[in-house]
Enzyme design. Structure first.
Site, mmCIF file in Angstrom:
data_model
loop_
_atom_site.group_PDB
_atom_site.id
_atom_site.type_symbol
_atom_site.label_atom_id
_atom_site.label_comp_id
_atom_site.label_asym_id
_atom_site.label_seq_id
_atom_site.Cartn_x
_atom_site.Cartn_y
_atom_site.Cartn_z
ATOM 1 C CG HIS A 102 -2.080 -1.398 1.579
ATOM 2 N ND1 HIS A 102 -2.950 -1.516 1.059
ATOM 3 C CD2 HIS A 102 -0.885 -2.678 1.960
ATOM 4 C CE1 HIS A 102 -3.505 -2.671 1.499
ATOM 5 N NE2 HIS A 102 -1.813 -3.299 1.787
ATOM 6 C CB SER A 141 12.967 22.635 -14.193
ATOM 7 O OG SER A 141 11.434 24.222 -13.791
ATOM 8 C CE LYS A 187 10.593 20.352 -11.063
ATOM 9 N NZ LYS A 187 9.607 18.905 -10.138
ATOM 10 C CD GLU A 190 8.068 13.177 -15.160
ATOM 11 O OE1 GLU A 190 9.087 13.272 -15.096
ATOM 12 O OE2 GLU A 190 7.462 13.663 -14.791
#
Ligand code: ARG
Length: 459
Positions: free
Chosen positions: A157, A278, A284, A291
């Site tokens: 979980h 970024s 970043k 992704e």
């Protein structure tokens, strides 16, 4: 004007829109090499069986070699009017060698021709997938070996469950990939029957030798039913299914990388080569490749659903619907190969933060199960009661804002009088993982055994 390949009974040529919807040359030119390989084997067989002369077969063979060279060097002019790769190649062959070109299509139809070409193409992609998967398995194996005994939290979980080892987690992916490899191997073995010679759907009256072409093209045997041969796209569906499951595995690890590389987790650092910045936030380091890999499954699964949908209502034998098979498989195959290569690079470049992993492993009362097991083993409590006692101890620690090992022996004994100081030995994460020696368990000793086994398998 009417089509030069099939226009005999037509007075007028097709409407421009008809030509646009009918043509597959825009994509099936990717099967040029397979088409020419198949035609060369067919021509050789036609000569060997005396259906065409050796001279014609030789002219055809030399012409086809030239056509392939033109395609490979980019000098070939593809024609939409000629619909597909099969007719483009044959028309050019006719330009080059003249009359004998017209004999190549004896005892053959585009239906068995396309079934053959596509099968060879998909078979090649199975081999490429297997190679890519094996390399990725090696990458995970190297990670497992580097951190066979590093402790990290195991989750259920996405909540801290029990400590596991980094090596064990990496080997979980080796297992998944091994099944993926097996699926491509199985699919490849099943698809390795040659449909050439099924002709349009019924076979042919010419004395062809299907065993000869099957052998020449690397197939185990010819297909046994001509109707099935031209109707069947199971090989493409199986490839897509195997690709979908493999991409699903890549997607799950990609998701873990996204989570693990976040500032909140800091379990891993992805290399500069597989991270992006970024344009506004200088701090970043974005896990874009992970992704994208997570998203790529969508394309592959989409292709799988698309082809199932194309095939599900088709009566035997060939229907033009089946021309819609190729783009889906091409895109899925390209996506899978890119995904495997990208994951390979990411895994090889990945740095795990051992200290962060170990600190996280010790938080969240991750050794509560070890404590409960100790109560069962040492005090002979029934597991349910041990579970309850441990729950009370966790609550006590939580209220105090400390971890289980920080509770004093007096505090523990207030919850259960028979607990002794020996309990502290099972509350450490190293002890916890080391004790999980059941077959398939996370203990470093097990991990090392499995690494050795996989090294043997992948050698
Ligand atoms: N371009 C066609 C395809 O991809 C080749 C087979 C055409 N056969 C036919 N009977 N029209 O399926």
């Amino acid at each position: 004007s009417a089509n030069t390949m099939w226009g005999g009974r037509f007075a007028a040529g097709p409407h421009a829109i008809m030509e646009a919807i009918n043509a597959s040359i825009g994509f099936d030119q990717r099967m040029a090499a397979q088409d020419i390989t198949g035609s060369r084997a067919h021509a050789a067989m036609l000569a060997a069986t005396g259906i065409i002369t050796k001279q014609d077969a030789q002219a055809i063979d030399q012409g086809l070699v030239q056509v392939l060279a033109e395609i490979e060097t980019g000098t070939f002019a593809f024609s939409t009017a000629l619909e597909d790769i099969h007719m483009n190649v044959e028309a050019r062959l006719s330009d080059i060698i003249g009359t004998p070109a017209g004999r190549l299509h004896t005892a053959r139809s585009r239906n068995d021709q396309v079934a053959l070409d596509f099968r060879i193409w998909v078979r090649d992609q199975c081999d490429a997938a297997i190679t890519g998967i094996e390399s990725l398995m090696q990458a995970f194996l190297a990670q497992a070996e580097a951190g066979a005994d590093w402790v990290m939290p195991g989750f259920t979980h996405l909540q801290t469950a029990q400590p596991v080892t980094w090596g064990h987690h990496m080997l979980a992916y080796v297992e998944m990939l091994a099944r993926d490899k097996g699926r491509f191997q199985d699919a490849r073995a099943r698809m390795n029957e040659c449909p050439l010679g099924a002709a349009a759907l019924a076979g042919t009256s010419f004395p062809i030798d299907r065993q000869m072409t099957a052998t020449a093209l690397g197939f185990d045997r010819p297909t046994a039913n001509s109707l099935d041969s031209v109707s069947d796209r199971d090989f493409a569906l199986e490839f897509l299914s195997a690709a979908s499951i493999c991409a699903l595995h890549l997607s799950r690890f990609a998701e873990e990388l996204v989570i693990w590389s976040s500032a909140q987790f800091r379990f891993v650092r992805m290399s500069d080569q597989f991270s992006t910045g970024s344009s506004i936030m200088p701090q970043k380091r974005n896990p874009d490749a992970a992704e994208l890999l997570r998203a790529k499954l969508g394309r592959i699964l989409g292709a799988t659903v698309a082809l199932f949908t194309v095939m599900k209502g088709l009566p035997l034998a060939y229907s033009k619907d089946m021309q819609e098979d190729k783009e889906q498989v091409f895109d899925a195959a390209d996506t899978l190969m890119l995904g495997l290569a990208a994951m390979d690079g990411m895994v090889r470049d990945l740095t795990a933060n051992r200290a962060t992993l170990e600190a996280a492993a010790a938080s969240g009362f991750s050794t509560a199960t070890d404590l409960a097991d100790w109560l069962v083993r040492e005090l002979n409590l029934p597991f349910r009661e041990a579970h309850h006692v441990t729950g009370s101890l966790v609550k006590l620690a939580e209220d105090k804002g400390c971890d289980l090992p920080d509770l004093s022996i007096e505090e523990m004994q207030n919850v259960h009088g028979q607990i002794t100081a020996a309990v502290y030995s099972v509350l450490g994460v190293q002890n916890s993982v080391a004790s999980r020696t059941s077959y398939g368990g996370t203990a470093p000793a097990n991990v090392r055994t499995q690494i050795a086994r996989w090294k043997e398998v992948l050698k």
